[in-house]
Design an enzyme around this catalytic site. Structure first.
Site, PDB file in Angstrom:
ATOM      1  N   SER A 271      39.353  29.523  47.843  1.00  0.00           N
ATOM      2  CA  SER A 271      40.646  30.180  47.628  1.00  0.00           C
ATOM      3  C   SER A 271      41.754  29.414  48.332  1.00  0.00           C
ATOM      4  CB  SER A 271      40.562  31.640  48.087  1.00  0.00           C
ATOM      5  OG  SER A 271      41.740  32.348  47.797  1.00  0.00           O
ATOM      6  N   LEU A 272      42.384  30.012  49.336  1.00  0.00           N
ATOM      7  CA  LEU A 272      43.406  29.329  50.119  1.00  0.00           C
ATOM      8  C   LEU A 272      42.918  27.979  50.628  1.00  0.00           C
ATOM      9  CD1 LEU A 272      46.026  29.227  51.923  1.00  0.00           C
ATOM     10  CD2 LEU A 272      44.661  30.418  53.648  1.00  0.00           C
TER      11      LEU A 272
ATOM     12  N   HIS B 167      43.276  37.271  43.419  1.00  0.00           N
ATOM     13  CA  HIS B 167      42.525  36.611  42.351  1.00  0.00           C
ATOM     14  C   HIS B 167      42.243  37.497  41.141  1.00  0.00           C
ATOM     15  CE1 HIS B 167      42.134  32.892  44.501  1.00  0.00           C
ATOM     16  NE2 HIS B 167      41.710  33.552  45.574  1.00  0.00           N
TER      17      HIS B 167
ATOM     18  N   GLN C 113      41.172  32.927  53.806  1.00  0.00           N
ATOM     19  CA  GLN C 113      41.461  34.121  54.589  1.00  0.00           C
ATOM     20  C   GLN C 113      40.167  34.813  55.010  1.00  0.00           C
ATOM     21  OE1 GLN C 113      45.158  35.357  51.839  1.00  0.00           O
ATOM     22  NE2 GLN C 113      44.799  36.790  53.485  1.00  0.00           N
TER      23      GLN C 113
ATOM     24  N   GLN D  85      44.688  29.496  39.604  1.00  0.00           N
ATOM     25  CA  GLN D  85      43.788  29.958  40.668  1.00  0.00           C
ATOM     26  C   GLN D  85      44.252  31.268  41.282  1.00  0.00           C
ATOM     27  OE1 GLN D  85      44.233  29.677  44.520  1.00  0.00           O
ATOM     28  NE2 GLN D  85      42.564  28.283  45.080  1.00  0.00           N
TER      29      GLN D  85
ATOM     30  N   ARG E  47      53.212  31.463  48.385  1.00  0.00           N
ATOM     31  CA  ARG E  47      52.056  32.023  47.680  1.00  0.00           C
ATOM     32  C   ARG E  47      51.663  33.370  48.267  1.00  0.00           C
ATOM     33  NH1 ARG E  47      46.286  31.597  48.538  1.00  0.00           N
ATOM     34  NH2 ARG E  47      45.058  31.361  46.608  1.00  0.00           N
TER      35      ARG E  47
END
Length: 314
Positions: free
Chosen positions: A90-91, A202, A10, A251, A115
């Site tokens: 991340s993503l 996170h 993102q 994660q 998610r």
């Protein structure tokens, strides 16, 4: 030349971002595949926005996954070789998993939509926040967060993205994040910027999202990766599906350890980090994480073709 591919998450989205790659069938087919899977027109969203729609997590996550997979498929179609190793921020880890054949795009795009929804719903709107702390090392940032949590019982603020040695993102309850940002500036940070996000990604506040993700992941067909991937949560290369599922669950509510990922790639002999997808954030971070790495952004058709030539020459 030994190179790695990395996939952004993102923050790299923008209206018209796929136009930079020209009118290519493989990109349109990828968007059609993902749009069909979730019942939404991701191509029009990528082309036209608007910006407020692009910034909504439930849109951003499936959109960026699709964009990165589309660019990877174009890379391979143009003759780009399989990398020695991969990672995603991340993503972006989900993009890496699709590229490595661990899961199908249709499954991944519905998974990241869930998610995104779970992350958004884990903390009521307006209660969570994130901030980027610039110019202060990780230990000092963590101490600032710890001091705030000692002073404010029940409030959470944690270091959650270790993007480079002096760029740390913190997340948690909004008031705690604001206080930790102020303390960081008092202790020498050059800047502490509140980020325009809708949830404290996170952080440990994402545990409810992780539990929802675990349940969905059990129904997704997965296999061992064709290309090694260094994961975010443990900075390890996993080969067993059960371990990959577990790492994806953890994660969601654990820090992104990007500096360590770059250092691990360097230790494997990687010299070039190729960022596969819109934007150029990760290409810029690579050298700041490990001085022997060269970052290459592939954020349009010309740079993608140039990277194909570069890797062949090496």
């Amino acid at each position: 030349m030994k190179f790695a591919l990395v996939f952004p998450g993102q923050g790299s989205q923008s209206a018209g971002m796929m136009a930079q790659y020209g009118e290519t069938n493989v990109i349109r087919r990828t968007f059609d595949e993902a749009s069909h899977a979730i019942g939404r027109d991701l191509w029009t969203l990528a082309a036209d926005g608007p910006a407020d729609a692009l910034s909504q997590t439930v849109n951003t996550q499936p959109l960026m996954l699709t964009a990165c997979v589309a660019v990877y498929r174009l890379w391979r179609e143009l003759g780009g070789a399989a990398p020695a190793i991969m990672a995603g921020h991340s993503l972006g880890e989900y993009s890496a998993l699709v590229a490595a054949g661990v899961m199908q795009l249709a499954d991944a795009v519905t998974l990241v939509e869930l998610r995104a929804t779970a992350m958004q719903e884990a903390v009521p709107a307006g209660e969570g926040a994130m901030a980027a702390v610039l110019g202060l090392d990780a230990e000092m940032v963590k101490l600032a967060c710890a001091d705030v949590m000692k002073q404010n019982s029940g409030q959470v603020v944690e270091a959650v993205n270790f993007n480079d040695p002096k760029q740390i993102v913190i997340a948690g309850h909004k008031s705690a994040v604001e206080r930790a940002a102020d303390i960081a500036k008092e202790r020498g940070a050059k800047r502490a910027l509140m980020l325009p996000v809708s949830a404290p990604f996170h952080s440990s506040l994402m545990q409810p999202a992780a539990l929802r993700l675990r349940e969905r992941l059990m129904s997704v067909t997965m296999k061992s990766p064709d290309i090694p991937i260094i994961n975010n949560v443990d900075v390890t290369v996993l080969t067993e599906v059960v371990d990959i599922r577990d790492a994806l669950v953890r994660q969601a509510a654990a820090p992104v350890r990007w500096v360590e990922i770059m250092l691990k790639m360097q230790s494997f002999g990687v010299t070039h980090i190729l960022e596969c997808g819109p934007g150029k954030v990760l290409a810029g971070l690579s050298r700041r994480c490990a001085d022997s790495l060269t970052g290459v952004a592939m954020n349009d058709l010309d740079s993608l073709k140039a990277a194909v030539v570069l890797t062949r020459a090496g």
